[in-house]
Design an enzyme around this catalytic site. Structure first.
Site, PDB file in Angstrom:
ATOM      1  N   TYR A  27       7.376   5.881   1.490  1.00  0.00           N
ATOM      2  CA  TYR A  27       7.749   4.465   1.617  1.00  0.00           C
ATOM      3  C   TYR A  27       7.167   3.655   0.463  1.00  0.00           C
ATOM      4  CZ  TYR A  27       8.557  -0.119   3.699  1.00  0.00           C
ATOM      5  OH  TYR A  27       8.983  -1.406   3.924  1.00  0.00           O
ATOM      6  N   ALA A  84      22.374  -5.359   6.831  1.00  0.00           N
ATOM      7  CA  ALA A  84      22.392  -6.707   7.404  1.00  0.00           C
ATOM      8  C   ALA A  84      22.676  -6.725   8.902  1.00  0.00           C
ATOM      9  CB  ALA A  84      23.444  -7.558   6.684  1.00  0.00           C
ATOM     10  N   SER A 134       7.862  -4.066  -1.193  1.00  0.00           N
ATOM     11  CA  SER A 134       6.775  -4.250  -0.222  1.00  0.00           C
ATOM     12  C   SER A 134       5.440  -4.177  -0.937  1.00  0.00           C
ATOM     13  CB  SER A 134       6.839  -3.176   0.871  1.00  0.00           C
ATOM     14  OG  SER A 134       5.646  -3.153   1.635  1.00  0.00           O
ATOM     15  N   GLY A 163      17.260  -7.560  11.707  1.00  0.00           N
ATOM     16  CA  GLY A 163      16.068  -7.928  10.966  1.00  0.00           C
ATOM     17  C   GLY A 163      16.284  -8.921   9.849  1.00  0.00           C
ATOM     18  N   ILE A 164      15.596  -8.702   8.747  1.00  0.00           N
ATOM     19  CA  ILE A 164      15.618  -9.613   7.610  1.00  0.00           C
ATOM     20  C   ILE A 164      17.033  -9.782   7.064  1.00  0.00           C
ATOM     21  CG2 ILE A 164      14.862  -9.874   5.207  1.00  0.00           C
ATOM     22  CD1 ILE A 164      12.249  -8.431   6.080  1.00  0.00           C
ATOM     23  N   GLY A 165      17.788  -8.694   6.958  1.00  0.00           N
ATOM     24  CA  GLY A 165      19.147  -8.768   6.431  1.00  0.00           C
ATOM     25  C   GLY A 165      20.044  -9.661   7.254  1.00  0.00           C
TER      26      GLY A 165
END
Length: 323
Positions: free
Chosen positions: A200, A43, A173, A46-48
């Site tokens: 990934y 966190a 993803s 980015g997204i976190g």
């Protein structure tokens, strides 16, 4: 001539960017999280970080579980400013690529926290161009993106169940669809060809299989588990670690036409708070709605095989199981 070509290209890029962001899902829930505790891995950026901003502003106590504590503290300061006195943002050290770190973090949470209402497994890397193995004998990308979260979720499952109704959100993803076959006995590329793209994609496929098998094990507990593809999001994942020219270019393209981190975090927030998802479990979510995934990701047999192999790989002990 070249001026016209350049102008047309700019219009194409701008047009796609506007369309992609316009059709992207946005969490419309106004749900309060007063009195709720949330853990978000990765966190610090980015997204976190964007998800943390939203959830703290709803009144939640958000535990930002991050590898780099100094960086995470700076992010937490941003979160507190954004939340304007609501909720609470605290930082705890966690490196999901290190199983000892995962066990240490989980032990502290179990000691300090009475409840855990939402667990968001977000931390991730794209991975190096050549295969690297952690001190636990796990391939680095798989360890960071998948194994660490598999172990963490199992270690915290008792607390999450006692806090029901509660939710588990697992980041994946759409690159998982590039994986055409998966060998549960070779999850760390011991014998199969390795590439950063393959690792990934496989880690994200494993996160979906993990979600679906977890759903089966949680039936009747009041705990839901859903996985989220946040979309094509411009974050620092493209510029960390062993940055190849292909990864760098991909990052620049997504910066031009993709989502920013705030928009990328919307489906994560939706999965964590939306009233529409109360009691809904085992879903693959894209743009704040259910989406289809591959037949491979839906294989119950494969999900069970991957779970069993993962228990061995992370050395999950009998006393660490709560299902």
């Amino acid at each position: 001539m070249w001026t016209e070509v350049a102008a047309a290209l700019v219009l194409l890029v701008v047009g796609f960017r506007v369309w992609y962001r316009w059709q992207a899902g946005v969490c419309g829930s106004k749900a309060s999280l007063e009195g709720k505790t949330v853990v978000i891995t990765g966190a610090s950026a980015g997204i976190g970080k964007e998800a943390a901003k939203d959830l703290v502003s709803r009144g939640a106590r958000v535990i930002m579980a991050c590898r780099n504590v100094e960086k995470a503290e700076r992010a937490a300061a941003e979160v507190r400013v954004y939340a304007r006195g609501k909720g609470e943002a605290v930082v705890r050290q966690l490196d999901t690529s290190d199983l000892a770190s995962v066990r240490s973090f989980a032990a502290r949470i179990l000691k300090e926290e009475e409840k855990l209402h939402v667990l968001i497994n977000n931390a991730g890397i794209f991975g190096p161009s050549t295969r690297q193995v952690t001190q636990d004998g796990l391939e680095l990308t798989m360890a960071t993106n998948y194994y660490g979260h598999f172990l963490l979720t199992n270690l915290l499952l008792g607390l999450i169940k006692r806090s029901a109704p509660s939710r588990i959100v697992i980041l994946t993803s759409d690159t998982h669809d590039q994986v055409k076959k998966l060998n549960p006995d070779c999850l760390n590329f011991e014998h199969d060809h390795y590439s950063s793209v393959a690792a990934y994609g496989q880690s994200k496929l494993c996160n979906i299989l993990f979600t679906f098998e977890l759903t089966n094990k949680l039936q009747g507990t009041g705990v839901t588990a859903n996985c989220v593809h946040p979309g094509s999001v411009s974050t620092e994942i493209f510029y960390k670690g062993d940055v190849t020219w292909l990864l760098w270019i991909s990052g620049k393209i997504i910066y031009l036409i993709g989502k920013d981190a705030t928009l990328g975090g919307q489906t994560v927030v939706h999965a964590a708070v939306s009233e529409e998802l109360e009691g809904v479990t085992g879903k693959y979510l894209v743009d704040c709605k259910e989406a289809k995934t591959t037949d491979l990701a839906l294989s119950r047999k494969l999900a069970k095989q991957v779970w069993e192999a993962s228990e061995v790989d992370v050395k999950l002990q009998a006393e660490e199981k709560d299902y």
